[in-house]
Design a protein around this motif. Sequence first.
Motif, PDB file in Angstrom:
ATOM      1  N   GLY A   1       0.947  -1.075  -0.108  1.00  0.00           N
ATOM      2  CA  GLY A   1      -0.080  -0.130   0.091  1.00  0.00           C
ATOM      3  C   GLY A   1       0.989   1.202  -0.109  1.00  0.00           C
ATOM      4  O   GLY A   1       1.978   1.161   0.267  1.00  0.00           O
ATOM      5  N   SER A   2       0.152   2.570  -0.459  1.00  0.00           N
ATOM      6  CA  SER A   2       1.024   3.474  -0.448  1.00  0.00           C
ATOM      7  C   SER A   2       0.023   4.808  -0.144  1.00  0.00           C
ATOM      8  O   SER A   2      -0.987   4.807  -0.269  1.00  0.00           O
ATOM      9  CB  SER A   2       1.805   3.809  -1.872  1.00  0.00           C
ATOM     10  OG  SER A   2       0.905   3.926  -2.763  1.00  0.00           O
TER      11      SER A   2
ATOM     12  N   ASN B   1      -3.227  20.769  -1.759  1.00  0.00           N
ATOM     13  CA  ASN B   1      -2.440  19.628  -2.242  1.00  0.00           C
ATOM     14  C   ASN B   1      -3.658  18.549  -2.341  1.00  0.00           C
ATOM     15  O   ASN B   1      -4.511  18.364  -1.894  1.00  0.00           O
ATOM     16  CB  ASN B   1      -1.787  19.282  -1.068  1.00  0.00           C
ATOM     17  CG  ASN B   1      -0.444  20.174  -0.811  1.00  0.00           C
ATOM     18  OD1 ASN B   1      -0.231  20.847  -1.756  1.00  0.00           O
ATOM     19  ND2 ASN B   1       0.088  20.087   0.464  1.00  0.00           N
ATOM     20  N   SER B   2      -2.877  17.564  -3.201  1.00  0.00           N
ATOM     21  CA  SER B   2      -3.758  16.451  -3.686  1.00  0.00           C
ATOM     22  C   SER B   2      -3.383  15.257  -3.033  1.00  0.00           C
ATOM     23  O   SER B   2      -2.054  15.349  -2.202  1.00  0.00           O
ATOM     24  CB  SER B   2      -3.495  16.144  -5.200  1.00  0.00           C
ATOM     25  OG  SER B   2      -3.817  17.221  -5.994  1.00  0.00           O
ATOM     26  N   SER B   3      -4.171  14.125  -2.699  1.00  0.00           N
ATOM     27  CA  SER B   3      -3.633  13.198  -1.809  1.00  0.00           C
ATOM     28  C   SER B   3      -4.138  11.708  -2.517  1.00  0.00           C
ATOM     29  O   SER B   3      -5.282  11.751  -3.560  1.00  0.00           O
ATOM     30  CB  SER B   3      -4.222  13.239  -0.530  1.00  0.00           C
ATOM     31  OG  SER B   3      -5.425  13.158  -0.395  1.00  0.00           O
ATOM     32  N   SER B   4      -3.318  10.571  -2.369  1.00  0.00           N
ATOM     33  CA  SER B   4      -3.876   9.191  -2.740  1.00  0.00           C
ATOM     34  C   SER B   4      -3.616   8.250  -1.795  1.00  0.00           C
ATOM     35  O   SER B   4      -2.668   8.419  -1.288  1.00  0.00           O
ATOM     36  CB  SER B   4      -3.196   9.127  -4.250  1.00  0.00           C
ATOM     37  OG  SER B   4      -1.855   8.812  -3.722  1.00  0.00           O
ATOM     38  N   LEU B   5      -4.433   7.347  -1.595  1.00  0.00           N
ATOM     39  CA  LEU B   5      -4.245   6.105  -0.921  1.00  0.00           C
ATOM     40  C   LEU B   5      -4.407   4.998  -1.785  1.00  0.00           C
ATOM     41  O   LEU B   5      -5.619   4.746  -2.475  1.00  0.00           O
ATOM     42  CB  LEU B   5      -5.204   6.201   0.271  1.00  0.00           C
ATOM     43  CG  LEU B   5      -5.161   4.898   1.085  1.00  0.00           C
ATOM     44  CD1 LEU B   5      -4.061   4.851   2.062  1.00  0.00           C
ATOM     45  CD2 LEU B   5      -6.421   5.083   2.297  1.00  0.00           C
ATOM     46  N   SER B   6      -3.426   4.079  -1.891  1.00  0.00           N
ATOM     47  CA  SER B   6      -3.381   2.830  -2.995  1.00  0.00           C
ATOM     48  C   SER B   6      -2.954   1.598  -2.217  1.00  0.00           C
ATOM     49  O   SER B   6      -2.290   1.616  -1.121  1.00  0.00           O
ATOM     50  CB  SER B   6      -2.322   3.318  -4.125  1.00  0.00           C
ATOM     51  OG  SER B   6      -2.726   4.380  -4.620  1.00  0.00           O
ATOM     52  N   GLN B   7      -3.855   0.665  -2.832  1.00  0.00           N
ATOM     53  CA  GLN B   7      -3.614  -0.613  -2.487  1.00  0.00           C
ATOM     54  C   GLN B   7      -3.456  -1.485  -3.580  1.00  0.00           C
ATOM     55  O   GLN B   7      -4.056  -1.444  -4.746  1.00  0.00           O
ATOM     56  CB  GLN B   7      -4.845  -1.441  -1.676  1.00  0.00           C
ATOM     57  CG  GLN B   7      -5.150  -0.558  -0.401  1.00  0.00           C
ATOM     58  CD  GLN B   7      -6.220   0.811  -0.729  1.00  0.00           C
ATOM     59  OE1 GLN B   7      -7.117   0.378  -1.451  1.00  0.00           O
ATOM     60  NE2 GLN B   7      -6.159   1.795  -0.033  1.00  0.00           N
ATOM     61  N   HIS B   8      -2.316  -2.756  -3.219  1.00  0.00           N
ATOM     62  CA  HIS B   8      -1.844  -3.324  -4.352  1.00  0.00           C
ATOM     63  C   HIS B   8      -1.795  -4.632  -4.005  1.00  0.00           C
ATOM     64  O   HIS B   8      -1.061  -5.129  -2.752  1.00  0.00           O
ATOM     65  CB  HIS B   8      -0.552  -2.826  -5.060  1.00  0.00           C
ATOM     66  CG  HIS B   8      -0.497  -1.556  -5.167  1.00  0.00           C
ATOM     67  ND1 HIS B   8      -0.967  -0.597  -6.195  1.00  0.00           N
ATOM     68  CD2 HIS B   8       0.232  -0.485  -4.171  1.00  0.00           C
ATOM     69  CE1 HIS B   8      -0.612   0.502  -5.939  1.00  0.00           C
ATOM     70  NE2 HIS B   8      -0.077   0.573  -4.758  1.00  0.00           N
TER      71      HIS B   8
ATOM     72  N   CYS C   1      -7.224   2.812  -5.980  1.00  0.00           N
ATOM     73  CA  CYS C   1      -6.554   4.060  -5.659  1.00  0.00           C
ATOM     74  C   CYS C   1      -7.764   4.950  -5.208  1.00  0.00           C
ATOM     75  O   CYS C   1      -8.928   5.141  -5.952  1.00  0.00           O
ATOM     76  CB  CYS C   1      -5.802   4.646  -6.685  1.00  0.00           C
ATOM     77  SG  CYS C   1      -5.006   6.078  -6.272  1.00  0.00           S
ATOM     78  N   LEU C   2      -7.730   5.813  -4.297  1.00  0.00           N
ATOM     79  CA  LEU C   2      -8.658   6.596  -3.596  1.00  0.00           C
ATOM     80  C   LEU C   2      -7.993   7.747  -3.725  1.00  0.00           C
ATOM     81  O   LEU C   2      -6.783   8.334  -3.063  1.00  0.00           O
ATOM     82  CB  LEU C   2      -9.187   6.553  -2.400  1.00  0.00           C
ATOM     83  CG  LEU C   2      -9.846   7.338  -1.616  1.00  0.00           C
ATOM     84  CD1 LEU C   2     -11.258   7.647  -2.290  1.00  0.00           C
ATOM     85  CD2 LEU C   2     -10.205   7.155  -0.193  1.00  0.00           C
ATOM     86  N   ILE C   3      -8.449   8.913  -4.589  1.00  0.00           N
ATOM     87  CA  ILE C   3      -7.610  10.199  -4.899  1.00  0.00           C
ATOM     88  C   ILE C   3      -8.425  11.399  -4.324  1.00  0.00           C
ATOM     89  O   ILE C   3      -9.781  11.316  -4.513  1.00  0.00           O
ATOM     90  CB  ILE C   3      -7.376  10.487  -6.451  1.00  0.00           C
ATOM     91  CG1 ILE C   3      -6.582   9.035  -6.870  1.00  0.00           C
ATOM     92  CG2 ILE C   3      -6.591  11.428  -6.657  1.00  0.00           C
ATOM     93  CD1 ILE C   3      -7.688   8.363  -7.736  1.00  0.00           C
TER      94      ILE C   3
END
Length: 625
Positions: free
Chosen positions: A407-408, A434-441, A460-462
């Motif tokens: 994840g990131s 600012n933009s933000s992202s939450l990713s799972q892989h 991805c949640l942006i």
Amino acid sequence: MKQNANLLYIILGIVILLSSENLWAQDSIRKYPFIYNNAWGIDRDINYLTLDTNMNETEIFHPMYQKNVLFQDLGNIGTAGRSAIFTINQSIGFNVMFNPYESYFLLSQQARFYNTTQPFTELFYTQGSKELLFLKATHTQNILPRWNVGIDFQRISSEGFLLRQKTGHYNTQVTTNYHSKNKRYYLLAAFTWNKGTLEENGGITNDSAFEALSGRNKTVNVNLISSQNQYRNRSAWVKQYYRFGKSYTTVKVDDTLYHFEPKSQISYTIKAEETSHIFINSGDSNNILLPNQFYSTIANQTYDSIHNGLLENKISYSWQSTTNELKRTYLNAGIYHQAAVVSQSTYVNNHQNLIAEVQFENRKKGYNTFSFFADASAVLWGYNKNNHLLKAGLIYNTRPLELTVSGSQQVYTPDFSMLKFASNQFIWDNKFDNSSSLSQHIIVKTNTLKNNFTISINHCLISNYTYINQNLLPQQASGNANVLHIQLDKTIKAGKFFFRHNLHYQQSNAKYIPVPSFGGMLRYYFQTNFYTSKIQLGIDVFYNTAYYGMGWSPATRMFYIQEQNKIGNYPLINPFVSMQIKRAVLFGIYEHANQNVINNGFYNTPHHPISLQSFRMGVRWRFYN
């Protein structure tokens, strides 16, 4: 026709030359005399790699098809493009703008550093109708036993099938690497030049008129006839290491061999890069693509440029422990300074960043083992203050499968060009959050079953996503967007028949992130041996479902959201034949063989048709003696 005839004579001569028993009599028993690595592998003291000699996909020479599978471009090799597979790959720190030509660039972070016992050269040459020329050349050799120099050169040019589609790219990279006799000191360096000139036609004026035509030479009027984009990029990247650890020597016959087991190292990296993007209009008028004239005193005349320079200095300290070949631990901490300058028609801006980073890896080989990795970067001070990037993952190995879960989380400032832009056609000065992202892989793959496969699931949640809207102006979304991407890569073998599937499924709940729901590449081919050669005969198929693909704004060099024209739902079928003879692979491919069979409307980007039917021939040839 004359060009293709000349190529036939060249390839015939190559076949005769390669058939000579005297010239290549020892080829089958000669070991590979060249190995390579990259900065990532050298950081971790990972063994050098040998070049892949597989002939698979040699006919897919187009960089956009190689790197993206699903993408948008303007209908000719070398034109502006973007991947149609959504990813968040914003680098930490200062980012000037989206680069629509990056797929054609040679980049310092992708440089290969060789170690050879004899000179090595690789040539990749393709040509075809509409004056297509694709040339890649690599030469590397050790000047001294511990000092290597290499050069990569790429030349791409094509007139295209429509008016004002001509492209021209020149890309050159010189690399060198050196290490001391006791292997405590290492030096890596890469010097890169990228240069391109691309005609802009703004798309065809009438899709219906184009679709009413048939044949290999159909063409219609275009929106722009006097515009072009140019880019210039040059960079210098140098990294030096001093390693601490245990050194010892062994004697083999009359040779003394020097060995070194590194325990830790300190490194210093400096990078200097300069990039210019230039838009020139010498007579075009278009209310949509060229809506304004803010600065030029001559009607329908524009010379806009955006220049940026970047200087980075980084110092890092890393520690590693190798219990044995099956277990490796790596810890790195670094801090670096960025100095950036951006200039356009009415301004010059200078910015700085101070960035800290930490990486930790505990990797194990073998079955029923767990490996762990983590990566953290943060901007401590400067223009991008409070930006950060956090990554972590776990790898579990079993006998049949390898499972990776990661994840990131990232917070980043939108590209500078989204905030400030000043040109003859467009001006804006925005204050975006600012933009933000939450990713799972999740990745599941196997290398042990007869029919290998890889499945990857990415979500991805942006938040506060920034894009170019239908008015060709930047806009920031107020809510959240969810994007799901699932990829399957699987090859099935049945005797001498191979069926490769690279399939993608995507889902986006936001109109400002348009993606095709389904698409991918199929590569079906028959492979057999012919005396000492190997032959492949098959087809490549590229396809994606219909979606509202983004439009192209040549004056800003950005893709924008549009909801008037869908593209896709059209397979691109390319029959090919490849033949491997010793160190050479020869191929021929008939691109877009299905033109006019299904329908006469086919677009990679709205109003920019896919390249028409064409025959390409080429060769990849490696030399070492």
